[in-house]
Design a protein around this motif. Sequence first.
Motif, PDB file in Angstrom:
ATOM      1  N   ARG A 347       0.864  -1.151   0.106  1.00 40.69           N
ATOM      2  CA  ARG A 347      -0.023   0.130   0.122  1.00 40.69           C
ATOM      3  C   ARG A 347       0.841   1.428   0.067  1.00 40.69           C
ATOM      4  O   ARG A 347       1.161   1.880   1.107  1.00 40.69           O
ATOM      5  N   GLN A 348       1.697   1.512  -1.198  1.00 41.57           N
ATOM      6  CA  GLN A 348       2.422   2.593  -0.886  1.00 41.57           C
ATOM      7  C   GLN A 348       2.015   4.055  -0.981  1.00 41.57           C
ATOM      8  O   GLN A 348       2.568   4.978  -0.688  1.00 41.57           O
ATOM      9  N   ASP A 349       0.372   4.209  -1.207  1.00 42.30           N
ATOM     10  CA  ASP A 349      -0.223   5.539  -1.108  1.00 42.30           C
ATOM     11  C   ASP A 349      -0.804   5.517   0.518  1.00 42.30           C
ATOM     12  O   ASP A 349      -1.491   6.296   0.848  1.00 42.30           O
ATOM     13  N   GLY A 350      -0.394   4.538   1.265  1.00 42.67           N
ATOM     14  CA  GLY A 350      -0.716   4.634   2.883  1.00 42.67           C
ATOM     15  C   GLY A 350      -2.131   4.268   2.962  1.00 42.67           C
ATOM     16  O   GLY A 350      -3.060   4.576   3.855  1.00 42.67           O
ATOM     17  N   SER A 351      -2.979   3.545   2.092  1.00 47.15           N
ATOM     18  CA  SER A 351      -4.608   3.230   1.975  1.00 47.15           C
ATOM     19  C   SER A 351      -4.723   2.080   3.436  1.00 47.15           C
ATOM     20  O   SER A 351      -3.968   1.250   3.688  1.00 47.15           O
ATOM     21  N   ALA A 352      -5.615   2.496   3.991  1.00 46.25           N
ATOM     22  CA  ALA A 352      -6.210   1.863   5.349  1.00 46.25           C
ATOM     23  C   ALA A 352      -7.027   0.759   5.169  1.00 46.25           C
ATOM     24  O   ALA A 352      -7.849   0.399   5.504  1.00 46.25           O
ATOM     25  N   LEU A 353      -6.111  -0.193   4.420  1.00 47.09           N
ATOM     26  CA  LEU A 353      -7.021  -1.595   4.155  1.00 47.09           C
ATOM     27  C   LEU A 353      -5.956  -2.752   4.465  1.00 47.09           C
ATOM     28  O   LEU A 353      -4.692  -2.677   4.663  1.00 47.09           O
ATOM     29  N   ALA A 354      -6.601  -3.557   5.257  1.00 43.43           N
ATOM     30  CA  ALA A 354      -5.738  -4.778   5.856  1.00 43.43           C
ATOM     31  C   ALA A 354      -6.417  -5.969   5.624  1.00 43.43           C
ATOM     32  O   ALA A 354      -7.839  -6.223   5.718  1.00 43.43           O
ATOM     33  N   PRO A 355      -5.561  -7.083   5.502  1.00 42.46           N
ATOM     34  CA  PRO A 355      -6.621  -8.525   5.294  1.00 42.46           C
ATOM     35  C   PRO A 355      -7.142  -9.081   6.614  1.00 42.46           C
ATOM     36  O   PRO A 355      -8.010  -9.757   6.455  1.00 42.46           O
ATOM     37  N   ALA A 356      -6.546  -8.439   7.590  1.00 45.42           N
ATOM     38  CA  ALA A 356      -7.226  -8.823   9.084  1.00 45.42           C
ATOM     39  C   ALA A 356      -8.550  -8.490   9.190  1.00 45.42           C
ATOM     40  O   ALA A 356      -9.205  -9.110   9.709  1.00 45.42           O
ATOM     41  N   ASN A 357      -8.962  -7.415   8.433  1.00 48.75           N
ATOM     42  CA  ASN A 357     -10.484  -7.117   8.511  1.00 48.75           C
ATOM     43  C   ASN A 357     -11.407  -7.985   7.488  1.00 48.75           C
ATOM     44  O   ASN A 357     -12.553  -7.724   7.634  1.00 48.75           O
ATOM     45  N   GLY A 358     -10.697  -9.003   6.836  1.00 43.36           N
ATOM     46  CA  GLY A 358     -11.483  -9.837   6.123  1.00 43.36           C
ATOM     47  C   GLY A 358     -11.603  -9.487   4.731  1.00 43.36           C
ATOM     48  O   GLY A 358     -11.410  -8.217   4.495  1.00 43.36           O
ATOM     49  N   ARG A 359     -11.697 -10.526   3.601  1.00 38.72           N
ATOM     50  CA  ARG A 359     -11.567 -10.150   2.067  1.00 38.72           C
ATOM     51  C   ARG A 359     -12.753  -9.246   1.838  1.00 38.72           C
ATOM     52  O   ARG A 359     -12.655  -8.062   1.153  1.00 38.72           O
ATOM     53  N   ALA A 360     -13.751  -9.098   2.347  1.00 31.65           N
ATOM     54  CA  ALA A 360     -14.897  -8.283   2.000  1.00 31.65           C
ATOM     55  C   ALA A 360     -14.803  -6.800   2.295  1.00 31.65           C
ATOM     56  O   ALA A 360     -15.243  -6.032   1.872  1.00 31.65           O
ATOM     57  N   SER A 361     -13.809  -6.695   3.220  1.00 37.51           N
ATOM     58  CA  SER A 361     -13.568  -5.299   3.536  1.00 37.51           C
ATOM     59  C   SER A 361     -12.526  -4.359   2.453  1.00 37.51           C
ATOM     60  O   SER A 361     -12.357  -3.199   2.759  1.00 37.51           O
ATOM     61  N   GLY A 499      -1.858  -8.201  -3.493  1.00 42.89           N
ATOM     62  CA  GLY A 499      -1.120  -7.984  -2.370  1.00 42.89           C
ATOM     63  C   GLY A 499      -1.544  -8.311  -1.030  1.00 42.89           C
ATOM     64  O   GLY A 499      -1.061  -8.771  -0.167  1.00 42.89           O
ATOM     65  N   LEU A 500      -2.874  -7.762  -0.886  1.00 45.98           N
ATOM     66  CA  LEU A 500      -3.782  -8.055   0.264  1.00 45.98           C
ATOM     67  C   LEU A 500      -4.082  -9.355   0.293  1.00 45.98           C
ATOM     68  O   LEU A 500      -3.885  -9.989   1.542  1.00 45.98           O
ATOM     69  N   ASP A 501      -4.447  -9.965  -0.533  1.00 47.01           N
ATOM     70  CA  ASP A 501      -4.613 -11.531  -0.563  1.00 47.01           C
ATOM     71  C   ASP A 501      -3.342 -12.321  -0.101  1.00 47.01           C
ATOM     72  O   ASP A 501      -3.726 -13.548   0.824  1.00 47.01           O
ATOM     73  N   VAL A 502      -2.542 -11.909  -0.736  1.00 45.05           N
ATOM     74  CA  VAL A 502      -1.097 -12.740  -0.161  1.00 45.05           C
ATOM     75  C   VAL A 502      -0.542 -12.059   1.384  1.00 45.05           C
ATOM     76  O   VAL A 502       0.554 -12.652   1.587  1.00 45.05           O
ATOM     77  N   GLY A 503      -1.153 -10.999   1.825  1.00 45.56           N
ATOM     78  CA  GLY A 503      -0.572 -10.796   3.281  1.00 45.56           C
ATOM     79  C   GLY A 503       0.706  -9.903   2.942  1.00 45.56           C
ATOM     80  O   GLY A 503       1.531  -9.869   3.946  1.00 45.56           O
ATOM     81  N   PHE A 504       0.446  -9.190   2.016  1.00 44.01           N
ATOM     82  CA  PHE A 504       1.802  -8.293   1.504  1.00 44.01           C
ATOM     83  C   PHE A 504       1.800  -7.134   2.392  1.00 44.01           C
ATOM     84  O   PHE A 504       1.764  -5.996   1.747  1.00 44.01           O
ATOM     85  N   VAL A 505       1.597  -7.073   3.549  1.00 44.91           N
ATOM     86  CA  VAL A 505       1.224  -5.912   4.433  1.00 44.91           C
ATOM     87  C   VAL A 505       2.140  -6.291   5.800  1.00 44.91           C
ATOM     88  O   VAL A 505       2.606  -7.385   6.113  1.00 44.91           O
ATOM     89  N   PRO A 506       2.414  -5.212   6.790  1.00 42.34           N
ATOM     90  CA  PRO A 506       3.494  -5.394   7.648  1.00 42.34           C
ATOM     91  C   PRO A 506       3.045  -6.543   8.695  1.00 42.34           C
ATOM     92  O   PRO A 506       1.669  -6.554   9.029  1.00 42.34           O
TER      93      PRO A 506
END
Length: 693
Positions: A347-361, A499-506
């Motif tokens: 999320r190079q733009d800093g978007s507040a999306l995270a796999p932890a919230n579930g795919r529907a989010s 990227g969110l699907d494969v958990g490419f987040v901190p």
Amino acid sequence: MAKIKVDGNEVEVPDHYTLLQACEEAGAQVPRFCFHERLSIAGNCRMCLVEVKGGPPKPAASCAMGVRDLRPGPDGEPPEVFTNTPMVKKAREGVMEFLLINHPLDCPICDQGGECDLQDQAMAFGVDSSRFHENKRAVEDKYIGPLVKTIMTRCIHCTRCVRFTTEVAGISELGLIGRGEDAEITTYLEHAMTSELQGNVIDLCPVGALTSKPYAFQARPWELDKTETIDVMDACGSAIRVDTRGREVMRIMPRVNEAINEEWISDKTRFVWDGLKTQRLDRPFVKRNGRLQPASWQEAFAAVKQAVDGTSGEKIGAIAGDLSTVEEMFALKQLMAASGSHNVDCRQDGSALAPANGRASYIFNPTIEGIEDADALLIIGANPRYEASILNARIRKRWRMGDFPIALIGEQVDLRYDYEYLGAGPETLSELIAGSNKFAAKLKRAKKPMIIVGQGALARADGAAVLSQAANLAETVKAVSGDWNGFAVLHTAASRVGGLDVGFVPGEGGKDAASMLTDMDVLFLLGADELDMTKRTSGFTVYIGSHGDVGAHHADVILPGSTYTEKSGIYVNTEGRVQYGSRAAFAPGEAKEDWAILRALSDVLGKTLPFDSLSQLRTALNEAYPHFADADQVAPADAADIGKLAASGGKMDAAGFQSTVSDFYLTNPIARASAVMAECSSLARDAGKVAAE
């Protein structure tokens, strides 16, 4: 359904079909120039004439006559239509003769040659001579912008282009002026077209009157190799065909995909191809004495190893760019994990999306095709016209069907359809949740309301709170109920959902993209060019990418990668649809596919990744995330995630929402390397200044 006989064969077709569609359903070939399934009926070319039994003693235009207009036989027999009688043959030959009266015989120099409807139908339904010997009419060519070339003497006045710009693109930029012999298609004041979908008139034009200006005189269709793949200029994942000659991409065309782009593509998708071959990185570079110098792969890898060996895992980070494939993000994540780092972010733009919230989010739950089922729409912090032009065309299509209230919170812009402007930011969103805004009642009355949340609302400090409140509103107006999930996140980056699907987040204790810029000793940029690199004042930067853009300018080591046309890869579009892109050409010079670079680098770093081919990499990927094996499928998301998201809460700022796309034509390194896109951007800025004045 209605029964009808076509050339003696009885078929059953929907009664809203035209005779032309009914004849095609029965397997009869009916020529046409003006008729198009996605445009209104004009009936100007008369090429589709057929004979109707029991009708007037003259041929009928099958495109303008409906099945329900036919009369049954005297004893109730099904109506009969004939497509190959002497009357029909003579009528079609006469129409073709008229069409060719003024058409110039310049097929050898026409860019439409080899894929021209007029050529094909003149061969199949015309005659070998003409009775007309008068001078041909000539029409002056029009300037309508840098994308579409006009040779209007060839025009047969089918008006497909006029109907497309008015109905689909939503702006009446083309029209027919004059009468009879003086009739001509023009932009009235002869200015550049402004629609971001204007390139589609090239495909619609059945003759060579409107052709691609950048592609003019470049190649013939029979010279080209054609590869079906996926577009990455936005997050819609439009179906495209890449035409190549040798190693060079010559043009990009749309493919039909009813679920996403129907048969349209945006101008950025179509004309960005010249950026694929300019400003390319075709060899490794290493910074020596403050300057990037050409190096071998071994030297570049050795420099990376030296930097990695000189620090610890928590000081190594990786940021994935907007055009990255799922495979290379998966490989980079594994390499980071093997190095003891949890500092990864897509999320190079800093978007507040995270796999932890579930795919529907974080996906567009109702799907792009599902827009046609919605009966009310709220857009929050997005400009879909520039962020997802094809999706915006689908919204306009639903709006034209009628009874579809639309409202916008954010920047007040021209979306090419009417909407109710509610306000600029979070305060308006709070009013909707409280029910004090009158549009809330419209959302509640709707059976299938839809709420689109754009990156302009999410890529901010209070993005998580805005997302939660949007989910709260969805719950309040029952946008998520039964078999309908109207909560939709609109992405702008082709790689983001994958990227969110494969958990490419901190991971636990990991840093996000903004923190990594300042805190990491070693930072890997996987095609990440939308960052403010001026904030990175120290540390070692490794850039893996295809173009000499922002990331490469600030890199200590450059490892040249491939563009989306030069590698096979998986992308996941904004609605969560898994799509497989195919390689159409090869990367220039010493550039390699990104996953192969990461695999070779892992060997040098002593963290060898467990795959030696793309198929082995995909096998490992599918084992970890099984939904990637289902091509062109949207893995179902749990609607309960929306309720959990709504409960998370948070405090929103007062600042208004701003779209993250400031310049439609220059959103990624490939587009910024394109001379055509630069010219379009300049024209758009000038048009904006004139409008402001």
